[in-house]
Design a protein around this motif. Structure first.
Motif, short mmCIF file in Angstrom:
data_model
loop_
_atom_site.label_atom_id
_atom_site.label_comp_id
_atom_site.label_asym_id
_atom_site.label_seq_id
_atom_site.Cartn_x
_atom_site.Cartn_y
_atom_site.Cartn_z
N PHE A 135 26.16 -5.13 3.83
CA PHE A 135 26.25 -4.83 5.26
C PHE A 135 26.10 -6.10 6.09
N ASP A 136 26.78 -6.12 7.21
CA ASP A 136 26.52 -7.11 8.25
C ASP A 136 25.20 -6.72 8.91
N MET A 137 24.17 -7.54 8.74
CA MET A 137 22.83 -7.19 9.19
C MET A 137 22.61 -7.42 10.68
N ALA A 138 23.56 -8.06 11.36
CA ALA A 138 23.46 -8.29 12.81
C ALA A 138 22.12 -8.94 13.14
N SER A 139 21.37 -8.37 14.11
CA SER A 139 20.15 -9.06 14.59
C SER A 139 19.00 -9.06 13.59
N VAL A 140 19.10 -8.31 12.51
CA VAL A 140 18.09 -8.45 11.46
C VAL A 140 18.12 -9.88 10.92
N SER A 141 19.25 -10.56 11.13
CA SER A 141 19.36 -11.98 10.77
C SER A 141 18.28 -12.82 11.43
N LYS A 142 17.79 -12.39 12.58
CA LYS A 142 16.76 -13.15 13.30
C LYS A 142 15.50 -13.33 12.46
N HIS A 309 20.97 -16.00 15.44
CA HIS A 309 20.77 -14.62 15.91
C HIS A 309 21.52 -13.58 15.09
N ALA A 310 22.53 -13.98 14.33
CA ALA A 310 23.36 -13.04 13.58
C ALA A 310 24.13 -13.80 12.52
N GLY A 311 24.68 -13.05 11.57
CA GLY A 311 25.51 -13.68 10.54
C GLY A 311 25.12 -13.37 9.12
N VAL A 312 23.90 -12.88 8.89
CA VAL A 312 23.46 -12.58 7.52
C VAL A 312 24.08 -11.27 7.06
N PHE A 313 24.56 -11.25 5.83
CA PHE A 313 25.00 -10.04 5.14
C PHE A 313 24.00 -9.76 4.02
N SER A 314 23.76 -8.47 3.75
CA SER A 314 22.78 -8.15 2.71
C SER A 314 22.97 -6.70 2.25
N SER A 379 2.73 -2.28 12.36
CA SER A 379 4.06 -2.06 11.78
C SER A 379 5.04 -3.08 12.32
N ALA A 380 5.93 -3.55 11.46
CA ALA A 380 6.84 -4.64 11.80
C ALA A 380 8.25 -4.29 11.37
N GLY A 381 9.22 -4.96 11.99
CA GLY A 381 10.59 -4.73 11.59
C GLY A 381 11.58 -5.33 12.55
N HIS A 382 12.81 -4.84 12.43
CA HIS A 382 13.88 -5.27 13.32
C HIS A 382 15.06 -4.33 13.14
N THR A 383 15.89 -4.27 14.16
CA THR A 383 17.13 -3.51 14.09
C THR A 383 18.30 -4.45 14.33
N GLY A 384 19.50 -3.95 14.00
CA GLY A 384 20.71 -4.71 14.21
C GLY A 384 21.78 -3.88 14.89
N TYR A 385 22.58 -4.52 15.72
CA TYR A 385 23.58 -3.84 16.54
C TYR A 385 24.61 -3.08 15.70
N THR A 386 24.89 -3.57 14.51
CA THR A 386 25.88 -2.91 13.66
C THR A 386 25.36 -1.61 13.06
N GLY A 387 24.06 -1.34 13.23
CA GLY A 387 23.49 -0.10 12.71
C GLY A 387 22.52 -0.29 11.57
N THR A 388 21.82 -1.41 11.58
CA THR A 388 20.88 -1.73 10.50
C THR A 388 19.44 -1.61 11.00
N LEU A 402 17.37 1.69 6.65
CA LEU A 402 18.58 2.45 6.91
C LEU A 402 19.66 1.45 7.30
N LEU A 403 20.65 1.30 6.45
CA LEU A 403 21.78 0.42 6.73
C LEU A 403 23.02 1.27 6.96
N THR A 404 23.61 1.15 8.13
CA THR A 404 24.83 1.88 8.46
C THR A 404 25.86 0.90 9.01
N ASN A 405 27.11 1.36 9.06
CA ASN A 405 28.14 0.62 9.77
C ASN A 405 28.54 1.43 11.00
N ARG A 406 27.60 1.62 11.88
CA ARG A 406 27.77 2.53 13.00
C ARG A 406 28.83 2.06 13.99
N VAL A 407 29.23 0.77 13.98
CA VAL A 407 30.28 0.29 14.88
C VAL A 407 31.67 0.46 14.26
#
Length: 585
Positions: A135-142, A309-314, A379-388, A402-407
């Motif tokens: 998945f494209d992790m979007a802002s989880v890349s941060k 800010h973005a670019g990681v796939f995982s 509790s810690a974490g992050h979300t991503g715009y692509t749905g991660t 939860l990894l989705t390709n919501r876009v």
């Protein structure tokens, strides 16, 4: 040793300057956790040797039903709904508790549509989701950028209290000379959310786009507001490259993914993995068509696919390895990527003066809107715009992914926040809240905008006063109006509130008209003194959209000066339930 002391001193200074709130020390009666338990939170990191292993939920003390319910819900959301399309094309859900992978399920499709209008591909051309879908992790890349920053801090190359301009002199342009590294990490720099104009639209090449990042003008004075900003992490990506003499993707590979054997994680995935990559959006501006295998974020794409800010796939599994590494205090399978004290500070709230925007060094903290029942101050974490989504719960040693390709195929198809909460809630509700007395307890089940009651039968009035005592476990949406109230009545028709006094970890101070809280994960002992009356009831009102772990009652006892009027442990039939039920966990 001198370097470690200097790093620790720098972090303490940053905490002082930003009003950071460190993780609370346990009280004297703190329970040091229990596998499968929600009401006995762990303190500190998991043991360094803890690694991921497959297990059935029951093997680690979990109730399989809530987990299965969450997985079914995710699958249901990959099917067309009232809007005429699914919430998301596909998903991979992974849940971990105390190192045990108790759910790892794909649903829907990694590639499903041929255009932005949602035209479905023929069945034989669709690509189903798989456990190893990338998945494209979007802002989880941060999070990867933030870890790379803290590795440079450990190496003595970066001081988080220092102005960014010390390392990137050109960043001082347009009044940014006083912005510090820690303000970038905590989104308190005052910078705009995104470059204006966007990098891909306003600048012809990568050097001019980098220059635009450096020359951006702040929207607010640094340290005065919380404003989530991609520019913060873009800048940090450039900073770590400058001080290390490497590249951001090289730092992430050498410092994170290689030692942790996260073989499917990185930037600009090779063509050989394209058949495993989930598609994202069909883009017409810029005219990229159906994006697959390239970063979705246009600004990151314009920077060559590698940005802070973005670019990681995982994959879900690789993200679980990273999550377990953090829960272990920075180490996994004998490979340490961060020191324990560094991880502790990354999970410390530096934004205490901005309520609701708790943030560590890169990690979001205490965000109930997606952490749901796994939420607490720690509790810690992050979300991503692509749905991660990644949620880490140190207090139960749990991970929800939860990894989705919501876009795919369009960003305009809506939010996936209900699914994010469902996954976190499913894992939280699988953990036990054990009775305090005896083998059973009462729990409330209420839908939004509903009130449910647990009432006594008519009590004899034999004197002037009576005393009520009970155990209560309360983990609800306190901010939006959920509450547990004790009420009294002379006739069983007209009810009056009874102030109560709660004692225990996280309990409110002094008499309260009702009880409402989340995140403390402890039973309270509750009592009330009131004029003698004929009826009592406990009313739980569900007002907000977040459910949390719920409300439980146990050990209910009513007495007056002449003795016991009601002992629910001996006579549970003395209570009448509407929306409450008897459970054992």
């Amino acid at each position: 040793m001198r370097l470690q002391a200097a790093v620790a001193a720098a972090i303490i200074t940053a905490m002082t300057l930003t009003g950071a709130t460190a993780l609370a020390e346990p009280s004297a009666d703190f329970d040091y956790g229990g596998t499968g338990r929600y009401d006995q939170p762990w303190h500190g990191f998991a043991p360094a040797w803890l690694t991921l292993r497959d297990a059935n939920p029951a093997d680690v003390g979990l109730d399989p039903a809530p987990i299965a319910g969450a997985l079914d819900a995710v699958t249901g959301w990959t099917k067309p709904g009232p809007a005429g399309h699914p919430m998301f094309s596909g998903a991979v859900t992974l849940m971990v508790h105390d190192g045990a992978v108790v759910a790892d399920q794909p649903a829907g499709y990694a590639v499903r549509y041929s255009d932005g209008a949602g035209t479905e591909l023929p069945p034989d051309q669709r690509v189903p989701m798989a456990r190893d879908t990338i998945f494209d992790m979007a802002s989880v890349s941060k999070l990867f950028t933030s870890i790379a920053v803290m590795q440079q801090v450990e190496a003595g190359r970066v001081d988080i209290n220092a102005p960014v301009a010390r390392y990137l002199p050109e960043f001082a342009a347009n009044g940014k000379g006083s912005i510090t590294v820690v303000q970038l990490l905590t989104h308190t720099s005052g910078l705009l959310p995104d470059p204006v104009p966007s990098l891909w639209q306003g600048y012809p090449d990568i050097p001019s786009r980098v220059r635009a990042i450096m020359e951006t003008t702040p929207a607010n004075p640094p340290g005065t507001t919380y404003s989530y900003s991609d520019i913060n992490l873009m800048t940090l990506g450039l900073l770590v490259a400058k001080v290390s003499g490497s590249t951001l993707d090289g730092l992430v590979r050498e410092g994170i993914t290689a030692p942790l054997d996260m073989s499917d994680t990185g930037y600009n995935p090779p063509a050989s993995k394209l058949d495993r990559i989930a598609a994202t959006e069909f883009q017409t501006s810029p005219p990229r068509g159906m994006v697959r295998g390239q970063v979705h974020d246009e600004n990151a794409w314009s920077l060559g696919g590698v940005a802070g800010h973005a670019g990681v796939f995982s994959t879900a599994h690789d993200m679980a390895v990273l999550g377990q590494t953090i829960l272990n205090g920075g180490t996994y399978r004998g490979h340490r990527i961060l020191r324990e004290d560094t991880v502790r500070q990354m999970l410390t709230n530096f934004n205490a003066k901005f309520p609701g925007d708790s943030h560590g060094l890169g990690f979001e903290l205490d965000q109930r809107w997606y952490m749901a029942g796994l939420n607490s101050a720690n509790s810690a974490g992050h979300t991503g715009y692509t749905g991660t989504t990644l949620v880490l719960d140190p207090e139960s040693r749990s991970i929800a992914i939860l990894l989705t390709n919501r876009v795919h195929p369009s960003r305009n198809w809506g939010t996936i926040n209900p699914a994010r909460r469902a996954v976190a809630d499913g894992l939280a509700r699988s953990m036990a809240v054990r009775p305090r007395q005896g083998s059973t307890e009462w729990t409330a089940t209420a839908a939004a905008d509903q009130a449910v009651t647990l009432s006594t039968k008519q009590l004899p009035v034999r004197g002037k006063t009576m005393r009520v005592s009970f155990d209560a476990f309360v983990d609800v949406d306190a901010e939006d109006g959920d509450q547990l109230a004790l009420q009294s009545s002379a006739d069983g028709v007209a009810w009056q509130p009874v102030p109560v006094l709660a004692e225990g970890v996280g309990a409110p101070q002094g008499p309260q008209p009702a009880l409402a809280a989340y995140g403390h994960r402890r039973w309270w002992r509750v009592s009330a003194e009131l004029p003698a009356t004929g009826f009592l009831r406990w009313q739980f009102t569900k007002a907000g959209i977040y459910f949390g772990r719920g409300v439980y009652l146990d050990g209910i006892r009513v007495q007056d000066s002449r003795g016991v009027l009601l002992d629910a442990e001996r006579d549970p039939g003395a209570l009448t339930a509407q929306g409450w039920s008897v459970v054992s966990r």
